[in-house]
Design a protein around this motif. Structure first.
Motif, short mmCIF file in Angstrom:
data_model
loop_
_atom_site.label_atom_id
_atom_site.label_comp_id
_atom_site.label_asym_id
_atom_site.label_seq_id
_atom_site.Cartn_x
_atom_site.Cartn_y
_atom_site.Cartn_z
N PRO A 82 -1.52 18.65 37.61
CA PRO A 82 -0.96 18.85 36.26
C PRO A 82 0.22 19.81 36.32
CG PRO A 82 -3.35 19.12 36.26
CD PRO A 82 -2.93 19.04 37.69
N ARG A 83 1.12 19.65 35.39
CA ARG A 83 2.29 20.52 35.33
C ARG A 83 2.07 21.64 34.31
NH1 ARG A 83 7.84 16.83 35.31
NH2 ARG A 83 7.74 16.18 37.51
N LEU A 84 2.45 22.83 34.70
CA LEU A 84 2.49 23.96 33.78
C LEU A 84 3.96 24.34 33.65
CD1 LEU A 84 1.15 26.09 32.05
CD2 LEU A 84 0.77 27.46 34.11
N VAL A 85 4.53 24.03 32.48
CA VAL A 85 5.98 24.12 32.28
C VAL A 85 6.31 25.30 31.38
CG1 VAL A 85 8.02 22.89 31.47
CG2 VAL A 85 6.11 21.60 32.48
N THR A 86 7.17 26.17 31.85
CA THR A 86 7.66 27.28 31.04
C THR A 86 9.00 26.88 30.45
OG1 THR A 86 6.57 28.89 32.48
CG2 THR A 86 8.31 29.70 31.01
N MET B 211 -7.11 19.12 27.71
CA MET B 211 -6.80 18.77 29.09
C MET B 211 -7.57 17.53 29.55
SD MET B 211 -6.72 22.63 30.68
CE MET B 211 -6.33 22.14 32.36
N THR B 212 -8.80 17.39 29.10
CA THR B 212 -9.63 16.28 29.58
C THR B 212 -9.38 14.99 28.81
OG1 THR B 212 -11.45 17.11 28.18
CG2 THR B 212 -11.47 17.73 30.51
N ARG B 213 -8.37 14.97 27.94
CA ARG B 213 -7.96 13.70 27.32
C ARG B 213 -7.06 12.91 28.28
NH1 ARG B 213 -11.91 13.38 24.96
NH2 ARG B 213 -12.36 15.27 26.12
N ALA B 214 -6.53 13.55 29.31
CA ALA B 214 -5.57 12.92 30.21
C ALA B 214 -6.26 12.16 31.32
CB ALA B 214 -4.64 13.98 30.80
N LYS B 215 -5.83 10.94 31.52
CA LYS B 215 -6.38 10.14 32.61
C LYS B 215 -5.63 10.37 33.92
CE LYS B 215 -6.23 6.15 30.31
NZ LYS B 215 -6.45 4.72 29.98
N GLU B 216 -4.32 10.47 33.86
CA GLU B 216 -3.53 10.54 35.09
C GLU B 216 -2.52 11.67 35.10
OE1 GLU B 216 -1.82 6.68 35.30
OE2 GLU B 216 -3.72 5.67 35.72
N SER B 217 -1.85 11.89 33.99
CA SER B 217 -0.75 12.84 33.96
C SER B 217 -0.97 13.85 32.85
CB SER B 217 0.57 12.08 33.73
OG SER B 217 1.65 12.96 33.53
N LEU B 218 -0.88 15.15 33.20
CA LEU B 218 -1.11 16.21 32.23
C LEU B 218 0.00 17.24 32.31
CD1 LEU B 218 -2.93 17.76 30.18
CD2 LEU B 218 -4.12 18.75 32.17
N HIS B 219 0.57 17.58 31.15
CA HIS B 219 1.64 18.57 31.07
C HIS B 219 1.24 19.64 30.06
CE1 HIS B 219 4.66 15.57 32.77
NE2 HIS B 219 3.67 14.80 32.39
N LEU B 220 1.13 20.88 30.50
CA LEU B 220 0.91 22.01 29.59
C LEU B 220 2.24 22.75 29.45
CD1 LEU B 220 -2.50 23.46 30.88
CD2 LEU B 220 -2.10 21.54 29.33
N ARG C 92 4.26 24.20 39.05
CA ARG C 92 4.97 25.09 38.14
C ARG C 92 6.41 24.65 37.98
NH1 ARG C 92 3.34 30.00 37.31
NH2 ARG C 92 4.51 29.61 35.39
N LEU C 93 6.88 24.54 36.72
CA LEU C 93 8.26 24.18 36.44
C LEU C 93 8.79 25.07 35.33
CD1 LEU C 93 6.79 21.22 37.19
CD2 LEU C 93 9.00 20.36 36.48
#
Length: 687
Positions: free
Chosen positions: A337-341, A608-617, A654-655
């Motif tokens: 999963p991506r954690l984007v600032t 978070m657990t709604r995502a099947k394949e790709s998750l972006h926070l 991290r992005l």
């Protein structure tokens, strides 16, 4: 045997608990992780019970939506049919007549035992908006609406009343914990709620909360409780983590020893405390019995990839109290999963929209992508950008079908015919007539009451000149509807013929609104009686209506926007969670107690657990302060959510976006050339 070969070992252990004599088994708690096949397991449990001698007519299945109950019944029937089909003809269908929502089952039981409770079995049920309107009438009658200081509005009054009833707590405690600004009105609220209870009794109406209170009272008298318990050998409950104190007490009184009781839920998805749901119900369930209930945990997720589950597991593992489980998936691949600032809220919007369009170009349709948020207003900037770029979207939420004016109008005519004492319905119907205002409507209802609710009381009332013709037609309609020999099919058609001239007079889009009534008539055709139709529609209404849907959605594809609360139970290939900042998740309005903070943690886990394949926070660093002077630039900086501490960062890619720098994980700075601290200290040192 059921087709249990399709189940994994944990699911099979839950479905077949009790072995060949499941009817003798003690209480069972199934902790079902997100995407772990909860519904399939519960359906196989039902089938296992039926195939091992449990009379399906003596099986009670409780859910939170009628659709969920119907789906489980259909699936259980297919499992039983497949197990019984041995090539010697088609097995008879299995009927499960006691499957439904808590409120619908309560409605049936209260009518069956009405005489024992001092109820008239012809009572009607107020929906939420009608209950709020009645409270509004009473707060005006009692003089509370004219206070110099603000007295709670009708919606707040209903919320307070409902919270006290469902949590089985005191008014003072409720006000202190959830409505501190209303604490000064405790005595007045107590008077209001007392008047509300008395007025409902006079009108022979119950509200949603009364249904559960009535069931609870029914189970409080041993002779009556024994009669209810004698109806059911097995009790199965879905989404147990969403039950409130009242519901939990009802269930424990139904099965005091726990024999024949199965509950399914997930403490990590308990996010509805604002509806008085209590996570303690599921956490404390095993020790409510002696010996304690058996616990089976479903940990294999069929929804998400392992990297998504690793991140979600890490978030929930830090919970203060929980049933230990570690979700795993056979889908080991996929990106972290991506954690984007993001630099600010606009940069957040730009990142989300750019990624959504990129995924669409790569073949992922918009319907398989969702943007989730803690509160509905947090999507405002995103909605503007989507509109600007002509990206179609649907936002979960909004008013329900029964809250559309024209639907409520028609139903109130039926309710008034069903229960002449339902003055809330009668008041609304009379206000439909030209020239009739609140004062005239109240006088007419008083005359009706004085006549013992005989129609002669209405027919003899001196109506305004403008209303005389439709008034006379209304009285004739009510006489037809109150005729016990009048067949139920066709009654809505009679009401529509009287109502359409009022609809045309009151609404410019009468033809569009009338199409909703077509659908209502179709729904009514499936009910055996008017009473059953009104109860079922009020207790489990459709979720939308054309009157409220806005412009028609003509695009073949559209993005999903949703609050996290509304997204529970849903899933998408790609999920974006925005505003993952302290103050948003957790909300700054929900950090007053450790219990509130823990629920906010569970809320992020659900997202978070709604995502099947790709998750972006996505975490914006800079937030603009709303409601500031024109051309102002007031803003605050927010850290990322406290639920994502440094120890969990290894689970994410991290992005940064829009010129932002992540608030941690940055390269170490070069050694200082100047000791600024020493110089500042020296400024204040004595020489």
């Amino acid at each position: 045997m059921p087709a249990s070969a399709t189940l994994n070992a944990q699911q099979r252990a839950a479905a077949e608990y009790g072995g060949e004599r499941p009817q003798d088994a003690g209480p069972l708690l199934v902790i079902a992780g997100a995407g772990s096949g909860k519904t399939q397991t519960l359906c196989h449990r039902i089938a296992h019970l039926v195939l091992h001698g449990v009379d399906p007519g003596r099986l009670l299945l409780l859910t939170f939506t009628r659709r969920a109950a119907a789906d489980m019944v259909a699936r259980a029937q297919r499992i039983v049919a497949a197990a019984l089909a041995g090539g010697t003809g088609r097995p008879p269908p299995v009927s499960l007549p006691w499957a439904g929502t808590f409120h619908s089952v309560a409605n049936r039981l209260l009518r069956l035992h009405a005489s024992s409770l001092g109820l008239d079995p012809s009572f009607t049920v107020l929906d939420r908006s009608d209950a709020a309107d009645l409270l509004d009438v009473l707060r005006t009658e009692l003089g509370f609406s004219g206070q110099r200081r603000r007295f709670p509005k009708k919606a707040s009054c209903l919320a307070i009343y409902s919270s006290v009833v469902n949590a089985q707590g005191s008014l003072a405690a409720c006000l202190e914990r959830r409505y501190p600004w209303c604490a000064e009105w405790e005595d007045e609220l107590r008077r209001l709620f007392s008047a509300y209870a008395e007025r409902k009794q006079r009108a022979n109406v119950l509200d949603y909360d009364d249904l559960l209170v009535g069931w609870h009272q029914l189970m409080g008298e041993e002779a009556l409780a024994a009669a209810v318990r004698a109806r059911f050998d097995q009790l199965l409950v879905d989404e147990y983590q969403d039950t409130n104190a009242l519901q939990a007490q009802i269930l424990l009184r139904l099965k005091p020893t726990g024999q024949g009781l199965t509950v399914v839920g997930d403490d990590a998805q308990a996010i509805y405390s604002f509806r008085s749901a209590d996570v303690r119900n599921i956490l404390d369930f095993p020790k409510a019995f002696d010996p304690p209930a058996a616990v089976v945990t479903l940990e294999q997720s069929y929804r998400s990839t392992q990297p998504v589950l690793d991140a979600a597991n890490g978030v929930i593992a830090l919970a203060a109290e929980r049933f230990t489980k570690n979700l795993f998936s056979s889908r080991q691949g996929g990106a972290r999963p991506r954690l984007v600032t993001a630099a600010d809220e606009q940069a957040q919007v730009d990142y989300v929209v750019t990624q959504i369009l990129g995924q669409r170009e790569a073949g992922l349709c918009l319907k398989e992508q969702a943007v989730l948020f803690r509160a509905a207003h947090q999507s405002d900037a995103l909605e503007l950008e989507l509109a600007r770029r002509r990206i179609p979207f649907v936002k979960f939420g909004g008013l329900k079908f029964l809250e559309a004016a024209h639907v409520k109008d028609l139903l109130c005519v039926l309710r008034w015919a069903e229960n002449p004492r339902d003055f809330v319905a009668g008041f609304r119907v009379l206000l439909l007539l030209p020239g009739v205002g609140p004062a005239i409507a109240q006088k007419a209802l008083a005359a009706f009451d004085a006549a013992g609710f005989a129609l002669a009381g209405l027919e003899g009332f001196s109506a305004p000149a403008a209303a005389r013709e439709p008034w006379s037609a209304l009285c004739a309609l009510l006489r037809s509807l109150r005729d016990e020999q009048a067949p139920w099919p066709g009654q809505i058609g009679l009401v529509r013929r009287w109502y359409f001239p009022q609809l045309e007079r009151r609404h410019d889009d009468a033809v569009v609104r009338d199409q909703d009534l077509d659908q209502l008539e179709i729904v009514a055709s499936g009910s055996p009686s008017r009473s059953r139709f009104l109860a079922e529609l009020t207790l489990d209404p459709p979720v939308s209506t054309g009157d409220l849907a806005g412009a028609p959605l003509l695009d073949e594809d559209y993005l999903i926007l949703s609050t996290i609360h509304s997204a529970k139970g849903m899933e998408w290939s790609s999920v974006f969670v925005i505003d993952v900042s302290d103050g948003a998740i957790p909300s700054d309005l929900a950090t007053g107690t450790p219990a509130e903070i823990e629920e906010e943690r569970r809320l992020l886990y659900v997202a978070m657990t709604r995502a099947k394949e790709s998750l972006h926070l996505v975490h914006p660093l800079r937030f603009q302060i709303r409601h500031q002077p024109k051309r102002g630039d007031l803003h605050v900086y927010a850290p990322r959510s406290r639920f994502l501490p440094d120890s969990l960062l290894g689970s994410f890619e991290r992005l940064s976006h829009g010129g932002a720098q992540p608030d941690d994980g940055a390269p170490a700075p070069a050694a200082a050339a100047i000791d600024l601290g020493a110089r500042l200290r020296a400024t204040w040192s004595r020489t």
